[in-house]
Write an enzyme that holds these catalytic residues in place. Structure first.
Site, PDB file in Angstrom:
ATOM      1  N   HIS A   6      -3.802   1.239  12.068  1.00 51.90           N
ATOM      2  CA  HIS A   6      -3.588  -0.007  12.812  1.00 51.90           C
ATOM      3  C   HIS A   6      -4.960  -0.615  13.102  1.00 51.90           C
ATOM      4  O   HIS A   6      -5.821   0.048  13.699  1.00 51.90           O
ATOM      5  CB  HIS A   6      -2.837   0.316  14.105  1.00 51.90           C
ATOM      6  CG  HIS A   6      -2.653  -0.845  15.033  1.00 51.90           C
ATOM      7  ND1 HIS A   6      -2.711  -2.155  14.616  1.00 51.90           N
ATOM      8  CD2 HIS A   6      -2.384  -0.896  16.367  1.00 51.90           C
ATOM      9  CE1 HIS A   6      -2.504  -2.954  15.659  1.00 51.90           C
ATOM     10  NE2 HIS A   6      -2.313  -2.223  16.731  1.00 51.90           N
ATOM     11  N   HIS A  38       0.827  -1.221   0.000  1.00 55.44           N
ATOM     12  CA  HIS A  38       0.000   0.000   0.000  1.00 55.44           C
ATOM     13  C   HIS A  38       0.859   1.269   0.000  1.00 55.44           C
ATOM     14  O   HIS A  38       0.489   2.270   0.618  1.00 55.44           O
ATOM     15  CB  HIS A  38      -0.953   0.036   1.206  1.00 55.44           C
ATOM     16  CG  HIS A  38      -1.960  -1.064   1.213  1.00 55.44           C
ATOM     17  ND1 HIS A  38      -3.226  -0.931   0.695  1.00 55.44           N
ATOM     18  CD2 HIS A  38      -1.900  -2.333   1.680  1.00 55.44           C
ATOM     19  CE1 HIS A  38      -3.897  -2.065   0.845  1.00 55.44           C
ATOM     20  NE2 HIS A  38      -3.112  -2.931   1.431  1.00 55.44           N
ATOM     21  N   ASN A  73     -10.412  -2.614   2.438  1.00 54.66           N
ATOM     22  CA  ASN A  73     -10.084  -2.638   1.012  1.00 54.66           C
ATOM     23  C   ASN A  73     -11.338  -2.366   0.185  1.00 54.66           C
ATOM     24  O   ASN A  73     -12.440  -2.313   0.727  1.00 54.66           O
ATOM     25  CB  ASN A  73      -9.541  -4.015   0.614  1.00 54.66           C
ATOM     26  CG  ASN A  73      -8.062  -4.200   0.965  1.00 54.66           C
ATOM     27  OD1 ASN A  73      -7.345  -3.240   1.229  1.00 54.66           O
ATOM     28  ND2 ASN A  73      -7.621  -5.429   0.965  1.00 54.66           N
TER      29      ASN A  73
HETATM   30 FE1  HDE Z   1      -2.637  -4.750   5.348  1.00 49.28          FE
HETATM   31  N1  HDE Z   1      -0.827  -3.996   5.850  1.00 49.28           N
HETATM   32  N2  HDE Z   1      -2.017  -6.574   5.939  1.00 49.28           N
HETATM   33  N3  HDE Z   1      -4.378  -5.571   4.708  1.00 49.28           N
HETATM   34  N4  HDE Z   1      -3.261  -2.977   4.748  1.00 49.28           N
HETATM   35  C1  HDE Z   1      -0.451  -2.726   5.705  1.00 49.28           C
HETATM   36  O1  HDE Z   1       0.648  -1.373   7.257  1.00 49.28           O
HETATM   37  C2  HDE Z   1      -0.950  -6.836   6.697  1.00 49.28           C
HETATM   38  C3  HDE Z   1      -4.729  -6.880   4.793  1.00 49.28           C
HETATM   39  C4  HDE Z   1      -4.508  -2.635   4.328  1.00 49.28           C
HETATM   40  O2  HDE Z   1      -3.170   3.578   3.868  1.00 49.28           O
HETATM   41  C5  HDE Z   1       0.859  -2.421   6.343  1.00 49.28           C
HETATM   42  O3  HDE Z   1       1.059   0.859   7.433  1.00 49.28           O
HETATM   43  C6  HDE Z   1      -0.941  -8.215   7.068  1.00 49.28           C
HETATM   44  C7  HDE Z   1      -6.134  -7.046   4.579  1.00 49.28           C
HETATM   45  C8  HDE Z   1      -4.552  -1.240   3.972  1.00 49.28           C
HETATM   46  O4  HDE Z   1      -1.586   3.349   5.364  1.00 49.28           O
HETATM   47  C9  HDE Z   1       1.205  -3.741   7.067  1.00 49.28           C
HETATM   48  C10 HDE Z   1      -2.017  -8.786   6.460  1.00 49.28           C
HETATM   49  C11 HDE Z   1      -6.603  -5.793   4.354  1.00 49.28           C
HETATM   50  C12 HDE Z   1      -3.273  -0.758   4.211  1.00 49.28           C
HETATM   51  C13 HDE Z   1       0.080  -4.641   6.623  1.00 49.28           C
HETATM   52  C14 HDE Z   1      -2.692  -7.741   5.768  1.00 49.28           C
HETATM   53  C15 HDE Z   1      -5.501  -4.880   4.434  1.00 49.28           C
HETATM   54  C16 HDE Z   1      -2.490  -1.864   4.703  1.00 49.28           C
HETATM   55  C17 HDE Z   1       1.910  -1.895   5.421  1.00 49.28           C
HETATM   56  C18 HDE Z   1      -2.429 -10.230   6.471  1.00 49.28           C
HETATM   57  C19 HDE Z   1      -8.038  -5.379   4.033  1.00 49.28           C
HETATM   58  C20 HDE Z   1      -2.771   0.641   3.943  1.00 49.28           C
HETATM   59  C21 HDE Z   1       2.128  -0.463   5.795  1.00 49.28           C
HETATM   60  C22 HDE Z   1      -3.085 -10.616   7.648  1.00 49.28           C
HETATM   61  C23 HDE Z   1      -8.938  -5.608   5.117  1.00 49.28           C
HETATM   62  C24 HDE Z   1      -3.061   1.546   5.076  1.00 49.28           C
HETATM   63  C25 HDE Z   1       1.236  -0.213   6.882  1.00 49.28           C
HETATM   64  C26 HDE Z   1      -2.559   2.935   4.744  1.00 49.28           C
HETATM   65  C27 HDE Z   1      -1.165  -1.748   5.097  1.00 49.28           C
HETATM   66  C28 HDE Z   1       0.005  -5.913   7.033  1.00 49.28           C
HETATM   67  C29 HDE Z   1      -3.849  -7.988   4.997  1.00 49.28           C
HETATM   68  C30 HDE Z   1      -5.667  -3.478   4.221  1.00 49.28           C
HETATM   69  C31 HDE Z   1       2.576  -4.300   6.801  1.00 49.28           C
HETATM   70  C32 HDE Z   1       0.096  -8.907   7.915  1.00 49.28           C
HETATM   71  C33 HDE Z   1      -6.921  -8.361   4.628  1.00 49.28           C
HETATM   72  C34 HDE Z   1      -5.757  -0.470   3.446  1.00 49.28           C
HETATM   73  O5  HDE Z   1       1.143  -3.589   8.446  1.00 49.28           O
END
Ligand code: HDE
Length: 725
Positions: free
Chosen positions: A363, A99, A172
């Site tokens: 978060h 992202h 999402n």
């Molecule tokens: Fe994320 N995801 N994600 N994700 N995600 C990040 O956090 C992660 C997942 C989503 O505009 C990270 O700040 C794991 C689902 C958005 O700043 C990180 C798993 C969904 C954004 C991370 C998922 C998301 C992130 C990277 C598997 C939809 C951007 C940088 C369990 C519900 C937020 C950050 C923004 C961002 C980890 C799966 C949505 C690395 C471990 C499912 C919208 O923390």
């Protein structure tokens, strides 16, 4: 004496905060300011009249370095140059690992009615409260400088600055995910990111490693359908739905908990691009979606979404035939209707991209009382990951950065770390204490204190996947069955594009014979025809049978196998406000007609632009100068939603390859095209037949006909994407 640049307010830490929660409103009730805007004001600095260094000392010249003589070497003593350059050297923070490319806006959320019966969260209890929000939309795979329109999932992350602290709904634009357990996330992301040996391709899933992983991960089947559908290439960030994805909990004051899925429904409807158009936009205007959001807000066309709840009583948890804890499943809206409970409006662009859009730190664990988690193993992993990533990316005091800090006071015994802003007084930074009078104290009985729902957790500690997570295909099939003919065409074309990019025959075969044939025979056949990948007759030795790490499970008929009409995008949007119309002009154009068109379209909230052979002006038929909005070589067809060719220019344009291409592309991409009766030759030269949204007309019909056609968004049946012409 050098004067310090004027600041918008004075800064004090810890900050004395006013209630700051309720947005003030115009006479007509349109909210203009939110509490977060006021909160940010002391940290927001307009450009000042005179320059200083970072210690406030006046600068006499920051364009020439200090040298031993006018043609001599630069001196180490040049403190001004060293401060300026070293700060520059440290300007970047690590980009998000996923992202990374994002665009954001401020706004507010307001609930329609008191929902105390289901949640104790204040923001859902008082319809008078306007809770400030900051929303960041993003693509997933590309890096920060990548294009806006790859085929990808879009992030839809909302930070609510509530009266009880910050709640982040990090969702999402698709309601399901590729994997069921967070422990697989690094594998998924390593597979989709550019391949590690050559860092190719940028922001694309169309390569071997992604499809290798996907073909070995049957649980991804449902999500693949969403990404390969046009949902993966939204027309605008404002025409996307949003989803919390996981099942969460709502908890009321009596401690009663219910399951909930969160939905964002866009006021502008769900509309997308077509794939060829999206690819062309990537080159012509890589900031396409970012620009659209920014410009809409600047001109007062504030994007809106309604927030919806799908609520399931605890006792109904097991009635669906799939597991509510499985993030690869939706609850079809036909089974549990989405109750619209409030509205979010985005009404202010950030002042500074880095300070706000880049430094905002979401978060999933930021929740307020009244909202709680479930055991969804994907959500559980995210609860660990987001705090970890913010500590790494923004630092241990990320919560103190203006865009992240809550509107309510923060007080605990956490101390120090890089970039600490708060000057904590006193000698007590531990609990329990007597020297500080026991403060800050726990609030066991207070409504504002978060308490996790008490749950009984029966069973053995195991590293296993629940059997109830094993049906990977029913909902992928349901998605396919719910699509219209042209949506199916686009999905099959997308799979075909991706698999034609894959080099490894094993991966191509496995995707076909382990994934696609299990979703729908029709889909498999369409993709087979466009990729040359054979469908192996079941049970033959040719059928590749790699050992998939998760059981694919039998195709279980369950309630979810029904069609779900809510999944289809084949419906006209409720409004076309904000759509862009290209008016092709040139010297001799009917200037009266152009002016009428500009007025009419502006009245409808559309953005109409006059395109001329060059910037500046063209001379109309009556001798009047008309301002050109964009020069033809700089105005690609793909960034507009419709084309109008007024009287007076058709014959000249018919001879111009650029104009022919403009019209031809608009036609291929299903856009309304209306031309004056003297421009029939242009259609012919562009190879565009009349009918199905292509109109040759006179008078007011020419202008209004275009509007009527635009209200359908597109005419998607003109060109089969699967069989490129
Ligand atoms: Fe994320 N995801 N994600 N994700 N995600 C990040 O956090 C992660 C997942 C989503 O505009 C990270 O700040 C794991 C689902 C958005 O700043 C990180 C798993 C969904 C954004 C991370 C998922 C998301 C992130 C990277 C598997 C939809 C951007 C940088 C369990 C519900 C937020 C950050 C923004 C961002 C980890 C799966 C949505 C690395 C471990 C499912 C919208 O923390």
């Amino acid at each position: 004496m050098t004067k310090k640049p004027a600041k918008a307010g004075s800064k004090g830490t810890p900050r004395a905060r006013t209630s700051g929660q309720k947005g003030s409103a115009d006479a007509d009730g349109t909210p203009q300011e939110t509490g977060k805007t006021e909160d940010l004001a002391p940290d927001t600095m307009p450009p000042g009249p005179t320059m200083t260094n970072n210690q406030g000392v006046g600068i006499s010249d920051d364009q020439n370095s200090l040298k031993s003589h006018v043609r001599g070497p630069t001196l180490l003593e040049d403190i001004m140059m060293r401060e300026k350059i070293t700060h520059f050297d440290h300007e970047r923070i690590p980009e998000r690992v996923v992202h990374a490319r994002g665009s954001a806006a401020h706004g507010f959320f307001q609930v329609y009615e008191d929902l105390s019966d289901v949640t104790m969260a204040q923001l859902f209890r008082d319809p008078k409260i306007q809770t400030p929000v900051f929303v960041r939309f993003s693509t997933v795979a590309g890096s920060r400088g990548s294009t806006d329109t790859p085929r990808d999932v879009r992030g839809f992350a909302v930070k609510f600055y509530t009266q009880e602290g910050v709640w982040d709904l990090v969702g999402n634009n698709m309601p399901v995910f590729f994997i069921q357990d967070a422990i697989k996330f690094p594998d998924l992301i390593h597979a989709v990111k550019p391949e590690p040996h050559n860092e190719i391709p940028q922001a694309q899933s169309a390569h071997d490693t992604f499809w290798d992983f996907a073909s070995l991960t049957p649980e991804s089947a449902h999500m693949l359908m969403w990404v390969m559908s046009d949902r993966g290439i939204p027309r605008s960030l404002t025409t996307m739905e949003g989803f919390g994805v996981h099942t969460f909990r709502l908890v009321n004051e009596d401690g009663k908990s219910r399951f909930v899925k969160f939905h964002w429904k866009p006021a502008k409807g769900v509309c997308s691009l077509v794939w060829e158009e999206a690819q062309l936009i990537s080159g012509k205007d890589p900031d396409f979606n970012r620009r659209d959001l920014y410009e809409a807000i600047e001109r007062g066309d504030f994007p809106e979404w309604e927030l919806g709840f799908q609520i399931v009583e605890e006792e109904d948890e097991h009635k669906f035939g799939f597991d509510l804890l499985d993030a690869t499943k939706i609850i079809p809206e036909e089974l549990v209707p989405v109750r619209k409970i409030g509205k979010m409006t985005l009404n202010r662009n950030p002042d500074n991209f880095f300070a706000e859009t880049e430094q905002v730190a979401f978060h999933t664990g930021h929740v307020v009382p009244g909202i709680d988690f479930t055991n969804d193993p994907l959500l559980q992993g995210r609860l660990f990951s987001y705090i970890d990533t913010q500590l790494r990316r923004v630092g241990p005091n990320f919560h103190e950065i203006p865009i992240n800090r809550p509107l309510v006071p923060v007080d605990n015994n956490q101390r120090d770390g890089f970039g600490r802003q708060t000057i904590n007084k006193g000698k007590v930074s531990y609990f329990p204490n007597s020297l500080g009078g026991g403060c800050p104290m726990h609030q066991p009985g207070a409504a504002a204190a978060f308490r996790s729902v008490a749950l009984k957790e029966p069973g053995l500690k195991v590293r296993e996947r629940s059997e109830s997570f094993s049906d990977h295909f029913s909902q992928a099939t349901q998605f396919w069955n719910s699509m219209s003919d042209w949506e199916k065409d686009h999905i099959a074309a997308a799979f075909s594009f991706e698999l034609n990019q894959v080099v490894d025959e094993g991966v191509r075969n496995r995707t076909m014979n382990e994934i696609l044939v299990n979703i729908a025979a029709e889909l498999a056949e369409m993709v087979s025809g466009a990729t040359g990948i054979e469908i192996a007759p079941a049970g033959t030795p040719e059928a590749p049978t790699p050992s998939a790490p998760t059981p694919s499970g039998p195709l279980k008929p369950n309630a979810a196998s029904l069609k779900s009409p809510a999944l289809s995008m084949d419906k006209p949007p409720p409004t076309i406000k904000g759509r862009k119309i290209a008016i092709l002009g040139g010297d001799g154009v009917d200037d009266k007609e152009v002016q009428t068109a500009l007025l009419l379209y502006a009245k409808e909230g559309l953005v109409a632009e006059l395109i001329g052979p060059h910037a500046g002006a063209v001379e109309g038929a009556s001798g009047k100068q008309l301002k050109v909005n964009r020069a033809a070589p700089n105005a690609p067809s793909v960034v507009y939603d419709a084309v109008l060719v007024p009287h007076g220019v058709g014959p000249a344009l018919a001879a111009m390859p650029l104009a022919q291409r403009f019209i031809h592309e608009a036609y291929r991409h299903g856009k309304p095209v209306s031309v004056a009766s003297d421009a029939g030759g242009l259609l012919e030269a562009a190879g565009v037949p009349e009918g199905d949204g292509v109109v040759v007309a006179e008078g007011s019909e020419l202008l209004t006909g275009l509007l009527e056609n635009l209200s359908q968004h597109r005419f998607p049946r003109r060109v089969s994407v699967l069989k490129p012409s």
